[in-house]
Design an enzyme around this catalytic site. Structure first.
Site, short mmCIF file in Angstrom:
data_model
loop_
_atom_site.label_atom_id
_atom_site.label_comp_id
_atom_site.label_asym_id
_atom_site.label_seq_id
_atom_site.Cartn_x
_atom_site.Cartn_y
_atom_site.Cartn_z
N GLY A 290 -3.59 -5.17 1.43
CA GLY A 290 -4.68 -5.96 2.02
C GLY A 290 -4.27 -7.42 2.21
N GLY B 267 0.79 -1.23 0.00
CA GLY B 267 0.00 0.00 0.00
C GLY B 267 0.82 1.28 0.00
#
Ligand code: AMP
Length: 387
Positions: free
Chosen positions: A371, A348
């Site tokens: 995730g 991310g």
């Protein structure tokens, strides 16, 4: 789950699910091509085996017809071609005659990239809903399926799980192998002290991970906007800082349960996200927005990091989109890069920061999946891995 070297790929037609979910700017330039670079090892291996290569990937979310213009994989095909120094045929369709014709005309060593798999989501979420007809179609394009998209391996979509269910043989590519081997350093008996750094804005997405880490980690250092939710839960003034209101109760519970959570003791504050003039404060007043961790917090976090053997980091320490508020994230990169520890960054925004700030090679591993790495840390099985 087979690994790539377990399969005879010689002269095969391979469908590879790659992760080309790269950030694009308003002129459709690729801002960070790390994920494209990370796909090269598997592609080059297949080229060495004289394969015909059909690449599938998503790029962002497609909710309405207009999204298609900004989420085409065309710019990715150009960058991939540059990196491979080889022609990559981009097909602006996800299925149909154009695709069939291109695949039928392939010769060994040819590479085709189909259009964004999530264009299929406009039609009743066929990609994200793992539509069996779509999965069968993509599977029919090849002899072997290789999943190398770690970033979507926590999702059961037509282009990963669906294809694997409808093709003779499937395996994991080198990128996923590397991700799993490195993330094991965190999930399986990490060397202690094990320190976790969490930041970013939303707690709600990370509740499962935090619950799991409360038991596993020795210390959890919290920065970013996330820290203000915890500070508010403690009863402290957080002014106009970003708060994840729906997670306040959870934050309170965690603080009652453990003393492992370490929060910032000073803050870089301003009156708006865009304002680049700031002050450093121990206590926040009404109009202040906390936008980065302060120097005393950096020193405090440093003492925990220096005493650690394993570090896992997810979430930037401040509003890094404004350069002025990148300091906390950059300082932590600098501190960690000088330590002799296992250091893993969980994808991310943090991965982008670490890469853009030039620290990628100084970490043990920088994951391509935010995730997915959080779900692994939560102790969940990832459907895209169990193919
Ligand atoms: P997440 O998606 O939850 O990992 O959050 C990442 C986002 O959190 C990035 O856009 C950061 O700019 C943002 N962020 C981190 N710290 C702050 C802060 N103190 N105030 C506002 N946004 C922040």
């Amino acid at each position: 789950m087979k690994r790539i070297k377990d399969i005879d790929l010689e002269n095969k037609k391979v469908v590879i699910r790659v992760d080309y979910n790269v950030p694009l700017d308003s002129n459709l330039n690729i801002v960070d091509d790390n994920r494209i670079k990370e796909s090269l090892e598997t592609i080059n291996y297949c080229l060495d085996k004289n394969c015909k290569i059909i690449l599938l990937s998503h790029l962002g979310k497609i909710k309405k017809e207009e999204d298609k213009i900004k989420k085409s994989l065309k710019p990715v095909s150009i960058r991939l071609s540059e990196l491979l120094n080889k022609k990559v045929l981009f097909i602006p369709e996800t299925r149909g005659n154009l695709v069939n014709e291109a695949v039928n005309n392939m010769k060994s060593g040819d590479i085709i990239l189909l259009e964004n798999t999530r264009f299929e989501d406009l039609d009743e979420k066929k990609e994200s809903g793992n539509d069996s007809e779509l999965a069968k179609y993509w599977a029919s394009l090849g002899d072997v399926f290789i999943n190398d998209a770690f970033g979507t391996s926590h999702r059961s979509h037509a282009s990963n799980v669906g294809v694997s269910q409808n093709i003779k043989e499937s395996c994991l590519g080198f990128l996923i192998e590397k991700e799993l081997d490195n993330l094991k350093l965190i999930t399986d008996n990490p060397k202690r002290p094990f320190v976790v750094i969490l930041g970013g804005a939303k707690i709600v997405d990370k509740i499962g991970t935090i619950k799991n880490l409360i038991n596993k980690a020795d210390h959890i250092l919290i920065g970013g906007a996330m820290a203000y939710t915890f500070l508010k839960a403690k009863g402290l003034d957080t002014g106009a800082s970003l708060i994840d209101e729906e997670s306040l109760e959870f934050a309170r519970e965690m603080l009652d349960k453990t003393d492992k959570i370490i929060l910032p003791i000073d803050h870089v504050v301003s009156d708006s996200l865009e304002n680049s003039s700031f002050s450093i404060k121990d206590t926040i007043s009404d109009s202040d927005i906390g936008l980065d961790i302060g120097p005393e917090t950096i020193k405090l976090f440093k003492t925990y990091l220096e005493n650690s053997k394993t570090i896992f980091w997810n979430g930037p320490m401040g509003y890094y989109e404004n350069e002025v508020y990148q300091n906390g994230t950059k300082e932590l990169c600098d501190i960690i890069s000088k330590l002799d520890v296992i250091s893993v960054v969980g994808g991310g925004d943090t991965a982008s920061c670490v890469i853009n700030m030039g620290y990628k090679d100084l970490f043990t591993h920088v994951s391509t999946g935010g995730g997915a790495s959080l779900e692994l840390l939560e102790g969940k099985d990832l459907p895209g891995i169990n193919i």
